[in-house]
Motif scaffolding. Structure first.
Motif, mmCIF file in Angstrom:
data_model
loop_
_atom_site.group_PDB
_atom_site.id
_atom_site.type_symbol
_atom_site.label_atom_id
_atom_site.label_comp_id
_atom_site.label_asym_id
_atom_site.label_seq_id
_atom_site.Cartn_x
_atom_site.Cartn_y
_atom_site.Cartn_z
ATOM 1 N N LYS A 240 110.827 44.692 85.134
ATOM 2 C CA LYS A 240 109.422 45.046 84.899
ATOM 3 C C LYS A 240 108.699 44.016 84.033
ATOM 4 C CE LYS A 240 106.390 48.780 83.355
ATOM 5 N NZ LYS A 240 106.317 50.151 82.786
ATOM 6 N N LEU B 150 107.654 41.200 86.210
ATOM 7 C CA LEU B 150 106.575 41.582 87.110
ATOM 8 C C LEU B 150 105.248 41.679 86.369
ATOM 9 C CD1 LEU B 150 108.438 44.294 89.228
ATOM 10 C CD2 LEU B 150 107.876 41.959 89.907
ATOM 11 N N GLU B 151 105.295 42.139 85.139
ATOM 12 C CA GLU B 151 104.069 42.214 84.345
ATOM 13 C C GLU B 151 103.497 40.827 84.091
ATOM 14 O OE1 GLU B 151 105.519 44.398 80.979
ATOM 15 O OE2 GLU B 151 104.922 46.347 81.817
ATOM 16 N N VAL C 265 101.827 39.619 87.359
ATOM 17 C CA VAL C 265 100.512 40.229 87.564
ATOM 18 C C VAL C 265 99.484 39.618 86.623
ATOM 19 C CG1 VAL C 265 99.210 42.387 87.366
ATOM 20 C CG2 VAL C 265 101.445 42.380 88.485
ATOM 21 N N LYS D 287 98.130 36.241 88.071
ATOM 22 C CA LYS D 287 97.776 36.083 89.489
ATOM 23 C C LYS D 287 96.337 35.616 89.678
ATOM 24 C CE LYS D 287 96.636 40.905 90.706
ATOM 25 N NZ LYS D 287 97.020 42.036 91.597
ATOM 26 N N VAL E 56 100.493 39.067 94.404
ATOM 27 C CA VAL E 56 101.879 38.809 94.029
ATOM 28 C C VAL E 56 102.747 39.051 95.258
ATOM 29 C CG1 VAL E 56 103.830 39.492 92.574
ATOM 30 C CG2 VAL E 56 101.519 39.450 91.619
ATOM 31 N N ALA F 74 108.356 48.223 93.597
ATOM 32 C CA ALA F 74 107.434 47.781 92.549
ATOM 33 C C ALA F 74 105.980 47.983 92.947
ATOM 34 C CB ALA F 74 107.716 46.335 92.182
ATOM 35 N N TYR G 30 102.699 46.343 91.337
ATOM 36 C CA TYR G 30 103.026 44.998 90.862
ATOM 37 C C TYR G 30 103.124 44.002 92.018
ATOM 38 C CZ TYR G 30 104.290 47.309 86.481
ATOM 39 O OH TYR G 30 104.266 48.041 85.328
ATOM 40 N N ASP H 155 102.384 42.951 95.865
ATOM 41 C CA ASP H 155 101.423 43.248 96.935
ATOM 42 C C ASP H 155 102.020 43.070 98.326
ATOM 43 O OD1 ASP H 155 98.867 43.661 95.330
ATOM 44 O OD2 ASP H 155 99.558 41.734 94.571
#
Length: 411
Positions: free
Chosen positions: A4, A7-8, A11, A14, A114, A190, A193, A195
């Motif tokens: 996570k 992934l944060e 994001v 992006k 993402v 996810a 987070y 796409d």
């Protein structure tokens, strides 16, 4: 360990790559290419670690998928440069409609945001996927297989240094270093987070993603590709195509796995096939009719549904074009299928009725590739019908939105 936080970070950055103009993105790609070349020694040393660790667990054909050389790293760098030369897929107006009420509606290409990529033991995918995602204006989150983890770390280190060199955040290129199933499952789930998720690998990986993903997922890859030698085939041409399609690189998804031969030419062609494939020690899995003509082992009930990715091939004799097409419909993974024929009507029937992403007349399945199709390096081969199909280049990993210009209109 949860991915996570990674992934944060993806994001969070992006917008940076989505807002970069074409000049900046191309500058980024060229810096990434230069960094690969500059850090080649480190990448080769890391790859040697992966090869040594995998040597006791996988065969030589799969080791070749994992192996990097000076030439292959140069190919990766050149592939990134080729992507830089391609047109920018984003911000293009794909279609404009002006309505009677004066509204102007523009269908406009935009980045996904993402993109997550789950792949197995081909470290060149790391560079290819990153280049395509970034040129398409998206952050990439890369999750490779455990066999290539050292190689992938070294490649991503180089790519991230290229991003830093041009003033962009390194987190536009993220690598998941946890290679357990937990990280793959978390990436599949996810939502919010990721796409778009693209799996590249064997049937098990593709199935797991399609069945378990909570984010949009493109089905790719598994290649049970057929060569059908028609009654009107030029047999010398057929032998050359068969040899290339099976043996030039058997570990990839566009390698042929099945040869179908019309009974009218089976006694002539099968000995030719045995000779050209035998020169590469291809193990032939034969139907009973083929076994009466050439040597091999009896094909079992699973062989015509197996992606060997090895020096093995299933062979079946059929009695008509319709039989060949029916066999392909039953057993194909809808990747790439070929007819070898000089009969225009037979070719027309085959291309009309075979429902695959790439259907060939008199050419090798090995051309199903982004570079060979003029797309630059590819993200994968999509075998689905909705959205992307076949080699996935820049346009296929972009999406679109509608931008509407008005002057006070209400409904």
């Amino acid at each position: 360990m949860s991915i996570k936080p990674l992934l944060e970070r993806a994001v969070a950055v992006k917008k940076q790559i989505a807002s970069a103009d074409t000049t900046k993105k191309n500058e980024l790609l060229r810096a990434m290419s230069a960094a690969l070349r500059a850090q080649k020694a480190d990448i080769l040393a890391a790859n040697a670690e992966d090869l040594e660790a995998a040597r006791q667990t996988i065969g030589e054909v799969m080791l070749d998928r994992l192996r990097l050389t000076d030439e292959r790293i140069e190919g990766m760098a050149a592939g990134i440069e080729a992507v830089a030369e391609l047109p920018d897929p984003t911000r293009r107006v794909l279609k404009t409609v002006t309505r009677p009420n004066g509204l102007r509606i523009e269908k406009t290409a935009v980045p996904y945001g993402v993109i997550g990529i789950i792949y197995e033991s081909r470290p060149n995918v790391t560079a290819d996927a990153a280049a395509l995602c970034l040129k398409a204006g998206s952050v990439c989150v890369l999750r490779g297989g455990k066999e290539a983890i050292c190689s992938n770390k070294a490649i991503v280190k180089a790519l991230r240094s290229g991003a830093k060199a041009v003033g962009l955040d390194e987190d536009i290129i993220c690598l998941v270093t946890d290679t357990t199933r937990d990280s793959a499952n978390e990436l599949m789930r996810a939502a919010g987070y990721v796409d778009l998720l693209i799996p590249r690998g064997g049937a098990g990986l593709i199935r797991a993603c399609v069945e378990n993903a909570l984010v949009p997922c493109i089905e790719t890859g598994t290649g049970i590709c057929h060569i059908y030698v028609d009654a009107a085939a030029d047999l010398e041409k057929a032998a050359r195509i068969l040899e290339n399609a099976k043996t030039s690189r058997p570990s990839v998804c566009n390698a042929a796995e099945v040869c179908l031969v019309h009974s009218a030419v089976a006694e002539q062609f099968l000995p030719m096939a045995e000779k050209v494939l035998g020169a590469h020690n291809v193990e032939l899995h034969l139907c009973p009719r083929a076994a009466k003509i050439i040597s091999g082992i009896p094909a079992n009930e699973h062989d015509f549904d197996t992606e060997f990715l090895d020096y093995k091939m299933s062979v079946r004799v059929v009695d008509s074009d319709e039989d060949a097409i029916a066999h392909i419909a039953q057993h194909s993974t809808h990747h790439s299928d070929v007819i070898i024929t000089e009969n225009e009507a037979a070719a027309a029937q085959f291309v009309a009725e075979v429902d695959s992403a790439a259907v060939y007349v008199n050419a090798s399945t090995r051309f199903t590739d982004g570079g060979e199709f003029g797309l630059g390096c590819e993200m994968g081969i999509s075998t689905q019908k909705m959205g992307a199909r076949g080699p996935m280049g820049l346009e296929e990993i972009s999406t679109y939105k509608y931008i509407i210009y008005g002057n006070g209109q209400v409904r």
